[in-house]
Design a protein around this motif. Structure first.
Motif, short mmCIF file in Angstrom:
data_model
loop_
_atom_site.label_atom_id
_atom_site.label_comp_id
_atom_site.label_asym_id
_atom_site.label_seq_id
_atom_site.Cartn_x
_atom_site.Cartn_y
_atom_site.Cartn_z
N ASP B 53 0.86 -1.17 0.00
CA ASP B 53 0.00 0.00 0.00
C ASP B 53 0.90 1.22 0.00
O ASP B 53 1.84 1.30 0.80
N VAL B 54 0.63 2.15 -0.86
CA VAL B 54 1.53 3.27 -1.06
C VAL B 54 0.82 4.58 -0.73
O VAL B 54 -0.32 4.80 -1.16
N ARG B 55 1.50 5.40 0.05
CA ARG B 55 1.03 6.76 0.28
C ARG B 55 2.00 7.69 -0.44
O ARG B 55 3.21 7.61 -0.26
N MET B 56 1.45 8.54 -1.28
CA MET B 56 2.27 9.44 -2.07
C MET B 56 1.94 10.88 -1.69
O MET B 56 0.78 11.25 -1.65
N LYS B 65 0.48 20.89 -1.40
CA LYS B 65 0.70 19.46 -1.20
C LYS B 65 -0.50 18.68 -1.70
O LYS B 65 -1.65 19.07 -1.46
N GLN B 66 -0.24 17.60 -2.40
CA GLN B 66 -1.31 16.70 -2.82
C GLN B 66 -0.96 15.29 -2.39
O GLN B 66 0.21 14.93 -2.30
N ASN B 67 -1.99 14.53 -2.11
CA ASN B 67 -1.78 13.16 -1.63
C ASN B 67 -2.46 12.17 -2.55
O ASN B 67 -3.52 12.44 -3.09
N ARG B 68 -1.84 11.02 -2.67
CA ARG B 68 -2.44 9.90 -3.40
C ARG B 68 -2.30 8.68 -2.50
O ARG B 68 -1.33 8.57 -1.75
N ARG B 69 -3.25 7.79 -2.61
CA ARG B 69 -3.12 6.52 -1.91
C ARG B 69 -3.52 5.43 -2.87
O ARG B 69 -4.59 5.50 -3.49
N PHE B 70 -2.66 4.45 -3.05
CA PHE B 70 -2.98 3.34 -3.95
C PHE B 70 -2.29 2.06 -3.50
O PHE B 70 -1.38 2.08 -2.66
N SER B 71 -2.79 0.96 -4.00
CA SER B 71 -2.19 -0.34 -3.72
C SER B 71 -1.56 -0.86 -5.00
O SER B 71 -2.09 -0.64 -6.08
N TYR B 96 -4.28 0.00 -7.87
CA TYR B 96 -5.67 0.36 -7.55
C TYR B 96 -5.65 1.63 -6.70
O TYR B 96 -4.99 1.68 -5.66
N PHE B 97 -6.37 2.66 -7.16
CA PHE B 97 -6.32 3.95 -6.49
C PHE B 97 -7.43 4.08 -5.45
O PHE B 97 -8.58 3.77 -5.71
N HIS B 98 -7.06 4.56 -4.27
CA HIS B 98 -8.03 4.82 -3.20
C HIS B 98 -8.33 6.31 -3.07
O HIS B 98 -9.46 6.70 -2.85
N GLU B 99 -7.31 7.13 -3.17
CA GLU B 99 -7.45 8.57 -3.00
C GLU B 99 -6.51 9.29 -3.97
O GLU B 99 -5.48 8.74 -4.33
N PRO B 100 -6.85 10.53 -4.33
CA PRO B 100 -8.00 11.34 -3.91
C PRO B 100 -9.28 10.94 -4.64
O PRO B 100 -9.29 9.96 -5.39
#
Lengths: 519, 276
Positions: B53-56, B65-71, B96-100
């Motif tokens: 799981d990756v937090r970007m 600042k922008q955030n992304r969360r994906f697996s 697979y993208f969770h956020e934003p």
């Protein structure tokens, strides 16, 4: 003695020179593996490498230790190595974590709690105006605010429930009572379905769902799922081009090929142009009509009798996607008129086709073809029902890093051939304009992303040399941050005649703008 | 005579010593190709498959600042019957993208090839659309971050010539020069490869004026299931000060991901059991 010592010094110097010039490290002290010589033997001028990251084995005299080992006894970084903030202390990593953890986990916001329930969505306000004097329409083309809630939950045993609902207030539309079939009123139910896997090789999705297949970019040959051209031409988000189907979809997978079968127990037509929101050319009236003379239609609506079947057999071989399609149902937008009652009708239609898509040159190429079998006019001599057609489409897309990064261009060509043109011409009522046998459509898409991909500038153009009309879709989209975005765009129609596909909408040309908050 | 004999003897002894030390060093130091191969393996190929799981966090030059969360799911296409521990060939990735919100539930599929452009697909759930993505431009930003596609899935090692610029106490420093200079924006790049683990700790990209303008750093490393793993990394744009931080959670190797995860079936229906 003297000679010996000179010779010895010479030998020693030679030895040192040999070691130094090999650019290898000096010989290692006892007990150390060869890969990491001690800091003491580092020449002061040794160019420094990057500091070791947290978790990597400590430098210097503890090379064999795995990074996970605790202990504050690690050596400090040798001089010249940058960054005292990266002390490469595996033990320190563990020590610093409890201190920083609470800070990175603040109290849950309301939004986070909503998300944890599996709820996402957006709020959006969108407005638009016509750029020309309208023909039977208001000057305002769009004026609405919508709130979309998307709820998805996964249950044990591969069960998933998914509901997407749009709650909206439309200031331009006069109808506020809910019509879920036509997508009118304050509620547009986009999806409400369950998915499950009764067998390892079989997926089922039942309920209201969005369905798409085929290879065209905004051109559809074998995708006979319902579409909303009103939303598309008015400048709503592209997702509203697709209308949900109330259907059951079975997807079977095997090494040989995969098969999708979609059964829609009651015909789901397009949300077609009726004059209510967009004016159109009415051949019976012989002119462009709007709200004063909306199209009445007979939509086949009996459950399990006016049903639709769609199937796709597909397989990907070496990156090339091959598919065969079949459709058994009705023309999705009015495919004829009842000349006696002046109503639009939806005659029977079967479609058979195929497609291929895959790498071509430096980009992606696709071809798709289909035969539209107009079953209520198989001989092609009924001027009030669409003739059968062959349709063929070829497309190519490529990015152009030579010119700029994040620049993509694509082009498509579609040819529609009237299957029984001469019979159709012979059967036309006197005075009726003779339709072309061939219809050519070219499309171009140019997309450029800027500002760390937060700004997207794009143009999509449809142009038909045979109809002498064109449709321009410019759009600028900007992501302000992770939640907010703004968009400005247009739908510009031009045409020689007022009865061609795009030409009839010339006075519906519009510009729009939207503001969205996503969560 | 005596003097000469002695000198010759000492010289011979010194030469022999030099030679033997040189041989010993050569035997211990891996060749450039071995370093490149091992670093590539450690960076992209450990285990038969993997997930994270990756937090970007994307920090733009202005400070926004922008955030992304994906697996990410990954599977190597090594021969299963005769596993090659050094396999660095074709791979498949599923993201697979969770956020934003604007990318929530989107899925991205890559079939990484060695001798031709990768195959890429993007699934847009609101349209139920499986889109084919042109992929000739690998040095373009991955989801708006400072990382390029090529940084995420790995640059083909055969695209560059490699030389060992330097060996320091902790690192092999490789200088990599592109074979096709026109296909990339850098003149060359240097990699600091940790000697014992072969982890790439830093990569610096230089322009034609030998000025470093882009820097990758592994800023957090952990041994997970026996594999040395970068759990935090950064990519800096040294020209404008913008940078992106990636943090990897729930890293797991040898999950046993079936091959069909990386097909259209799971683009349209995300494999939730593997995505948490």
């Amino acid at each position: 003695m003297q000679e010996r010592s000179i010779a010895g010094i010479v030998a020693l110097l030679l030895l040192l020179w040999a070691c130094g010039s090999s650019s290898a490290q000096p010989s290692l002290p006892e007990g150390l593996p060869p890969a990491t010589p001690p800091p003491a033997s580092q020449p002061a001028t040794q160019p420094s490498g990057p500091a070791l990251p947290e978790g990597l084995g400590p430098p210097g005299d503890q090379p064999a230790l795995p990074g996970g080992l605790p202990g504050g006894d690690q050596p400090s970084l040798p001089g010249g190595l940058p960054g005292g903030d990266q002390p490469a202390l595996p033990g320190g990593l563990a020590a610093s974590q409890p201190a920083t953890r609470p800070a990175t986990q603040p109290a849950k916001t309301f939004l986070q709690s909503v998300k944890d329930m599996g709820l996402t969505g957006f709020w959006e306000t969108r407005g638009g105006v016509r750029t020309q004097h309208p023909a039977g329409q208001r000057q305002a083309s769009l004026g609405e605010t919508r709130f979309q809630l998307d709820w998805e939950k996964h249950f044990k045993g591969d069960w998933t429930a998914h509901v997407v609902a749009d709650f909206l207030y439309d200031a331009v539309d006069e109808h506020h009572t809910v019509d879920l079939e036509r997508g009118r009123g304050w509620l547009d139910l986009r999806q409400a379905n369950v998915s499950f896997r009764p067998l390892k090789w079989l997926d089922v999705r039942a309920g209201r769902q969005i369905l798409t297949w085929g290879t065209g970019d905004l051109l559809f040959i074998n995708d006979l799922f319902p579409k909303d051209f009103v939303s598309f031409f008015l400048g709503r988000d592209e997702e509203y081009l697709k209308v949900p189907s109330d259907a059951i979809k079975l997807s079977a997978y095997s090494d040989l090929a995969n098969l999708d079968v979609v059964y829609t127990p009651r015909f789901d037509p397009d949300r077609f142009i009726s004059g209510r929101r967009l004016s159109f050319f009415n051949p019976l009236a012989g002119r462009v009509v709007g709200r004063e003379q909306t199209l009445s239609s007979e939509i086949p609506a009996r459950w399990f009798q006016n049903d639709e079947w769609a199937a796709r057999l597909y397989k990907t071989i070496e990156g090339y996607e091959l598919a065969a399609y079949g459709y058994w149902g009705y023309w999705k937008s009015p495919g004829g008129v009842n000349p006696f009652r002046g109503e639009a009708i939806f005659p029977r239609l079967n479609v058979y086709g195929g497609s291929a898509r895959g790498p071509l040159l430096k980009g992606i190429g696709n071809v798709e073809l289909g035969y539209y079998d107009s079953r209520n006019d198989r001989h092609g001599n009924n001027p009030f029902i669409n003739n059968s057609q062959f349709r063929i489409l070829g497309g190519y897309e490529q990015d152009l890093p030579q010119i700029a990064t994040d620049l993509t261009v694509s082009m498509q060509y579609e040819l529609d051939v009237t299957a029984h043109h001469s019979r159709l011409v012979r059967a036309l009522p006197p005075g009726a304009p003779e339709p072309d046998e061939l219809r050519h459509v070219l499309t171009w898409r140019v997309t450029k992303k800027l500002l760390n991909q937060n700004l997207t500038v794009g143009l999509f153009v449809f142009y038909s040399p045979s109809d002498g009309d064109a449709y321009f879709r410019p759009k600028v989209h900007y992501k302000i941050d992770d939640q907010w975005s703004v968009e400005v765009g247009g739908n510009v129609f031009v045409g020689r005649e007022n009865y061609t596909l795009f030409g009839q909408f010339e006075r519906d040309s519009n510009v729009y703008t939207a503001l969205r908050y996503g969560f | 005579m005596n003097r000469i004999t002695l000198s010759v003897a000492v010289f011979a002894a010194a030469a022999w010593l030099t030679l033997s030390v040189g041989v010993a060093l050569a035997a211990d130091a891996p060749t450039v190709d071995e370093i490149v191969q091992k670093a590539n393996y450690v960076a992209y190929y450990q285990g038969a498959d993997g997930k994270a799981d990756v937090r970007m966090s994307i920090m733009a030059k202005g400070g926004s600042k922008q955030n992304r969360r994906f697996s990410i799911l990954r599977r190597d296409l090594a021969d299963k019957d005769t596993p090659d521990p050094k396999f660095t060939g074709e791979q498949k990735f599923y993201v697979y993208f969770h956020e934003p919100a604007d990318v929530n539930k989107m899925a991205f599929l890559v079939h990484k090839h060695m001798d031709k452009d990768d195959d890429r697909w993007l699934y847009l759930p609101a349209l139920d659309l499986v889109k084919r993505i042109a992929s000739s431009d690998k040095r373009t930003s991955f989801v708006g971050s400072h990382f390029y596609y090529e940084d995420v899935s790995g640059r083909n090692v055969d695209a560059d010539t490699h030389e060992l610029a330097e060996t320091t106490k902790d690192y092999y420093v490789l200088k990599n020069t592109p074979k096709d200079a026109k296909s990339v924006e850098f003149a060359y790049y240097k990699m600091w490869i940790h000697k014992t683990t072969f982890l790439v700790v830093q990569t610096s990209y230089y322009d034609a004026q030998d000025k470093e303008y882009r820097r990758y750093k592994a800023s957090g490393v952990k041994q997970i299931e026996g594999f040395w793993t970068v759990v935090k990394s950064e990519m800096h744009d040294l020209r404008d000060g913008g940078h992106t931080v990636l943090e990897y959670d729930s890293v797991d190797y040898n999950v046993g991901l079936p091959d069909d995860i990386f097909t259209e079936r799971y683009l349209r229906q995300a494999p939730m059991q593997h995505l948490k």
